[in-house]
Design a protein around this motif. Structure first.
Motif, PDB file in Angstrom:
ATOM      1  N   SER A 189      14.745 -15.341  10.824  1.00 47.54           N
ATOM      2  CA  SER A 189      13.317 -15.503  11.073  1.00 47.54           C
ATOM      3  C   SER A 189      12.999 -16.948  11.397  1.00 47.54           C
ATOM      4  CB  SER A 189      12.491 -15.053   9.857  1.00 47.54           C
ATOM      5  OG  SER A 189      11.119 -15.289  10.075  1.00 47.54           O
ATOM      6  N   THR A 215       2.550 -10.610  -3.027  1.00 46.71           N
ATOM      7  CA  THR A 215       2.895 -10.200  -1.674  1.00 46.71           C
ATOM      8  C   THR A 215       1.724  -9.410  -1.097  1.00 46.71           C
ATOM      9  OG1 THR A 215       3.854  -8.058  -2.267  1.00 46.71           O
ATOM     10  CG2 THR A 215       5.301  -9.987  -2.420  1.00 46.71           C
ATOM     11  N   ASN A 272      15.237 -11.840  -1.588  1.00 45.86           N
ATOM     12  CA  ASN A 272      14.678 -11.535  -0.273  1.00 45.86           C
ATOM     13  C   ASN A 272      14.124 -10.125  -0.205  1.00 45.86           C
ATOM     14  OD1 ASN A 272      13.954 -12.244   2.329  1.00 45.86           O
ATOM     15  ND2 ASN A 272      15.860 -11.488   3.223  1.00 45.86           N
ATOM     16  N   GLY A 281       7.325 -16.986   2.477  1.00 46.68           N
ATOM     17  CA  GLY A 281       6.923 -15.975   3.449  1.00 46.68           C
ATOM     18  C   GLY A 281       7.979 -14.918   3.663  1.00 46.68           C
ATOM     19  N   PRO A 282       8.403 -14.658   4.920  1.00 42.30           N
ATOM     20  CA  PRO A 282       9.402 -13.619   5.178  1.00 42.30           C
ATOM     21  C   PRO A 282      10.786 -13.961   4.644  1.00 42.30           C
ATOM     22  CG  PRO A 282       8.934 -14.854   7.177  1.00 42.30           C
ATOM     23  CD  PRO A 282       7.930 -15.298   6.157  1.00 42.30           C
ATOM     24  N   TYR A 287       7.086 -10.240   2.110  1.00 45.50           N
ATOM     25  CA  TYR A 287       6.476 -11.517   2.497  1.00 45.50           C
ATOM     26  C   TYR A 287       5.916 -12.150   1.233  1.00 45.50           C
ATOM     27  CZ  TYR A 287       4.287 -14.886   5.648  1.00 45.50           C
ATOM     28  OH  TYR A 287       3.954 -16.035   6.324  1.00 45.50           O
TER      29      TYR A 287
END
Length: 266
Positions: free
Chosen positions: A102, A163, A144, A122-123, A148
């Motif tokens: 990303s 999130t 992970n 974030g992502p 997000y």
């Protein structure tokens, strides 16, 4: 009996404060424009603005400990500022954020407790940092599975990650190199702030007001009776209702989940 409360003290700061933290009697107010205002709160009725530091860039959040400010700086990654001497404040360390999966990795939220810090990126999920040597932060773990990650709070080795779609995720950081999902609160709105009052966690949500939820409880009495059967003695949760029971396999970092209802005997 009516008690007259004093008028709140104010420094007249503009309404662009993005993040706030305290280190001793010093308050640190971070603005969207990269300004860091340092405020002496030794006399709460008469706070004094000591200095305004121009940190540059667009910073999202900060946490301050022992003269060091850990700053989530959006696309610029994570910065550690030495603010022990306000006349000579400077960047003492930093971590760049770059992953092939990303290009939109950004440092949004930060929380720092003892020698561990957690960054919502974030992502990219959540990063766990070793902050035992603040000028040299090290990434020691990553989770992970958040979709997000927008913001994060820590309490006694547990991280609470907000999130937009999965709600509030709760991560066990006992082994920082292998954070484990230990629970979640389904999405009832964007979590704007969070306060710990064990055994509850209070959340301010943008669409549901303020709610309290029980903090996760660890069941320590677990006996493997066979390869296919476990016997678990569950502690009494603080509130009646439906709960998720998660059983972890540390070797494989897997979670086996099931529902359970708790209603105390009458």
């Amino acid at each position: 009996q009516l008690v007259r409360s004093p008028r709140p003290a104010s420094l007249g700061l503009k309404n662009d404060i993005r993040s706030w933290d305290m280190d001793g009697h010093l308050g640190y107010a971070l603005s969207l424009n990269g300004k860091l205002r340092v405020i002496d709160t030794a006399d709460p009725a008469h706070p004094q603005l000591l200095t305004t530091l121009d940190m540059g860039g667009s910073h999202q959040s900060l946490a301050v400990r022992d003269g060091f400010a850990l700053v989530a700086s959006g696309a610029d990654g994570v910065q550690v500022w030495d603010v022990s001497d306000l006349d000579r404040a400077h960047i003492a360390g930093e971590i760049a954020l770059s992953w092939p999966e990303s290009e939109f990795i950004k440092a949004h939220g930060v929380s720092w407790d003892d020698d561990l810090a957690v960054i919502a990126v974030g992502p990219g999920g959540v990063l766990i940092l070793d902050m035992s040597d603040p000028p040299n932060p090290r990434i020691v773990g990553r989770f992970n599975g958040t979709g997000y990650a927008l913001d994060v709070w820590m309490h006694e080795g547990v991280a609470y990650v907000t999130t937009p779609r999965q709600g509030l995720l709760v991560l066990d950081l006992k082994n920082p190199s292998q954070p484990v999902l230990m629970g979640k609160l389904e999405n009832r709105g964007q979590v704007r702030d969070l306060m710990f009052d064990p055994p509850y966690v209070w959340m301010a949500l943008d669409s549901s007001g303020v709610i309290a939820a029980p903090m996760p409880i660890e069941a320590t009495q677990v006996v493997a009776e066979s390869e296919e059967r476990l016997r678990v003695v569950l502690p009494d949760p603080p509130l009646p209702g439906s709960y998720i029971l998660n059983i972890f396999s540390p070797q494989e970092n897997q979670v086996y989940s099931g529902g359970i209802d708790y209603f105390p005997p009458r």
